[in-house]
Design a protein around this motif. Sequence first.
Motif, PDB file in Angstrom:
ATOM      1  N   SER A 210       0.854  -1.202   0.000  1.00  0.00           N
ATOM      2  CA  SER A 210       0.000   0.000   0.000  1.00  0.00           C
ATOM      3  C   SER A 210       0.884   1.243   0.000  1.00  0.00           C
ATOM      4  CB  SER A 210      -0.908  -0.004   1.221  1.00  0.00           C
ATOM      5  OG  SER A 210      -1.730  -1.141   1.234  1.00  0.00           O
ATOM      6  N   ILE A 211       1.394   1.594  -1.155  1.00  0.00           N
ATOM      7  CA  ILE A 211       2.435   2.612  -1.234  1.00  0.00           C
ATOM      8  C   ILE A 211       1.927   3.949  -1.740  1.00  0.00           C
ATOM      9  CG2 ILE A 211       4.373   1.033  -1.474  1.00  0.00           C
ATOM     10  CD1 ILE A 211       4.029   1.188  -4.476  1.00  0.00           C
ATOM     11  N   SER A 212       0.658   4.219  -1.557  1.00  0.00           N
ATOM     12  CA  SER A 212       0.153   5.513  -1.983  1.00  0.00           C
ATOM     13  C   SER A 212       0.551   6.580  -0.977  1.00  0.00           C
ATOM     14  CB  SER A 212      -1.362   5.456  -2.115  1.00  0.00           C
ATOM     15  OG  SER A 212      -1.939   5.157  -0.859  1.00  0.00           O
ATOM     16  N   ARG A 213       0.554   7.819  -1.432  1.00  0.00           N
ATOM     17  CA  ARG A 213       0.745   8.976  -0.565  1.00  0.00           C
ATOM     18  C   ARG A 213       2.085   8.974   0.147  1.00  0.00           C
ATOM     19  NH1 ARG A 213      -4.776  10.111   2.624  1.00  0.00           N
ATOM     20  NH2 ARG A 213      -4.060  12.259   2.357  1.00  0.00           N
ATOM     21  N   ILE A 214       3.128   8.597  -0.577  1.00  0.00           N
ATOM     22  CA  ILE A 214       4.472   8.696   0.008  1.00  0.00           C
ATOM     23  C   ILE A 214       4.834  10.168   0.148  1.00  0.00           C
ATOM     24  CG2 ILE A 214       6.916   8.268  -0.368  1.00  0.00           C
ATOM     25  CD1 ILE A 214       6.197   5.679  -1.744  1.00  0.00           C
ATOM     26  N   ASN A 215       5.315  10.535   1.314  1.00  0.00           N
ATOM     27  CA  ASN A 215       5.776  11.905   1.549  1.00  0.00           C
ATOM     28  C   ASN A 215       7.291  11.996   1.399  1.00  0.00           C
ATOM     29  OD1 ASN A 215       5.613  14.662   2.312  1.00  0.00           O
ATOM     30  ND2 ASN A 215       6.269  14.083   4.376  1.00  0.00           N
ATOM     31  N   ALA A 216       7.983  11.026   1.957  1.00  0.00           N
ATOM     32  CA  ALA A 216       9.443  11.046   1.897  1.00  0.00           C
ATOM     33  C   ALA A 216       9.982   9.644   2.132  1.00  0.00           C
ATOM     34  CB  ALA A 216      10.019  11.989   2.943  1.00  0.00           C
ATOM     35  N   MET A 217      11.194   9.423   1.661  1.00  0.00           N
ATOM     36  CA  MET A 217      11.937   8.202   1.967  1.00  0.00           C
ATOM     37  C   MET A 217      13.354   8.595   2.320  1.00  0.00           C
ATOM     38  SD  MET A 217      10.591   5.358  -0.809  1.00  0.00           S
ATOM     39  CE  MET A 217      11.393   3.982   0.043  1.00  0.00           C
ATOM     40  N   GLY A 218      14.028   7.704   3.031  1.00  0.00           N
ATOM     41  CA  GLY A 218      15.386   8.039   3.423  1.00  0.00           C
ATOM     42  C   GLY A 218      16.108   6.884   4.073  1.00  0.00           C
ATOM     43  N   TRP A 219      17.258   7.236   4.663  1.00  0.00           N
ATOM     44  CA  TRP A 219      18.141   6.231   5.258  1.00  0.00           C
ATOM     45  C   TRP A 219      18.642   6.695   6.614  1.00  0.00           C
ATOM     46  CZ3 TRP A 219      19.049   1.682   2.620  1.00  0.00           C
ATOM     47  CH2 TRP A 219      18.690   1.663   1.261  1.00  0.00           C
ATOM     48  N   TYR A 220      18.710   5.751   7.526  1.00  0.00           N
ATOM     49  CA  TYR A 220      19.414   5.897   8.784  1.00  0.00           C
ATOM     50  C   TYR A 220      20.476   4.797   8.829  1.00  0.00           C
ATOM     51  CZ  TYR A 220      16.300   9.215  11.193  1.00  0.00           C
ATOM     52  OH  TYR A 220      15.608  10.339  11.590  1.00  0.00           O
ATOM     53  N   ARG A 221      21.371   4.906   9.781  1.00  0.00           N
ATOM     54  CA  ARG A 221      22.344   3.838   9.994  1.00  0.00           C
ATOM     55  C   ARG A 221      22.622   3.667  11.475  1.00  0.00           C
ATOM     56  NH1 ARG A 221      27.787   6.758   7.479  1.00  0.00           N
ATOM     57  NH2 ARG A 221      28.111   8.262   9.179  1.00  0.00           N
ATOM     58  N   GLN A 222      23.072   2.461  11.823  1.00  0.00           N
ATOM     59  CA  GLN A 222      23.386   2.168  13.217  1.00  0.00           C
ATOM     60  C   GLN A 222      24.649   1.336  13.278  1.00  0.00           C
ATOM     61  OE1 GLN A 222      20.231   0.320  15.477  1.00  0.00           O
ATOM     62  NE2 GLN A 222      21.102   1.064  17.392  1.00  0.00           N
ATOM     63  N   ALA A 223      25.667   1.900  13.892  1.00  0.00           N
ATOM     64  CA  ALA A 223      26.926   1.197  14.097  1.00  0.00           C
ATOM     65  C   ALA A 223      26.876   0.448  15.426  1.00  0.00           C
ATOM     66  CB  ALA A 223      28.083   2.190  14.090  1.00  0.00           C
TER      67      ALA A 223
END
Length: 117
Positions: free
Chosen positions: A27-40
Amino acid sequence: QVQLVESGGGLVQAGGSLRLSCAASGSISRINAMGWYRQAPGKEREFVAAIIWSGGTTTYADSVKGRFTISRDNAKNTVYLQMNSLKPEDTAVYYCYVDRILHTRTWGQGTQVTVSS
C-alpha cells in the motif's frame, strides 16, 4: 501495509563505493518522503539522508555531505543511496524508511555495510 526491501550492502575497502537500493511495495500511496538511517555497533541509530517524494528535495547528515547522494525512481517506488569515498566509520547497518501521509514510519530490515581500512 508497506514492505521495504533493501539491497546493495557489502564489504568494500576505504575509498570505495557502494549503492544501496530500497524498493517499496504494498500500500504505497501517498508517500511523503523516503530516506536512510544507519546504526553502528554500540551506537544509536543516526540519520543519513532523506528525499521528499514530490519535488526531490534532499537533506544529508553533515558526516556524509559531498560523499553520499540520495535519489529516487518514482515509477519504481525505489530510493537509492550512492555512497562514494567510503570510510571505516561508515560501517553500520543501513535502514531504509518511508513516511506516508497519515501513517507511521515504516522501516526496512537493514543491510550491512562494512568498510575496511
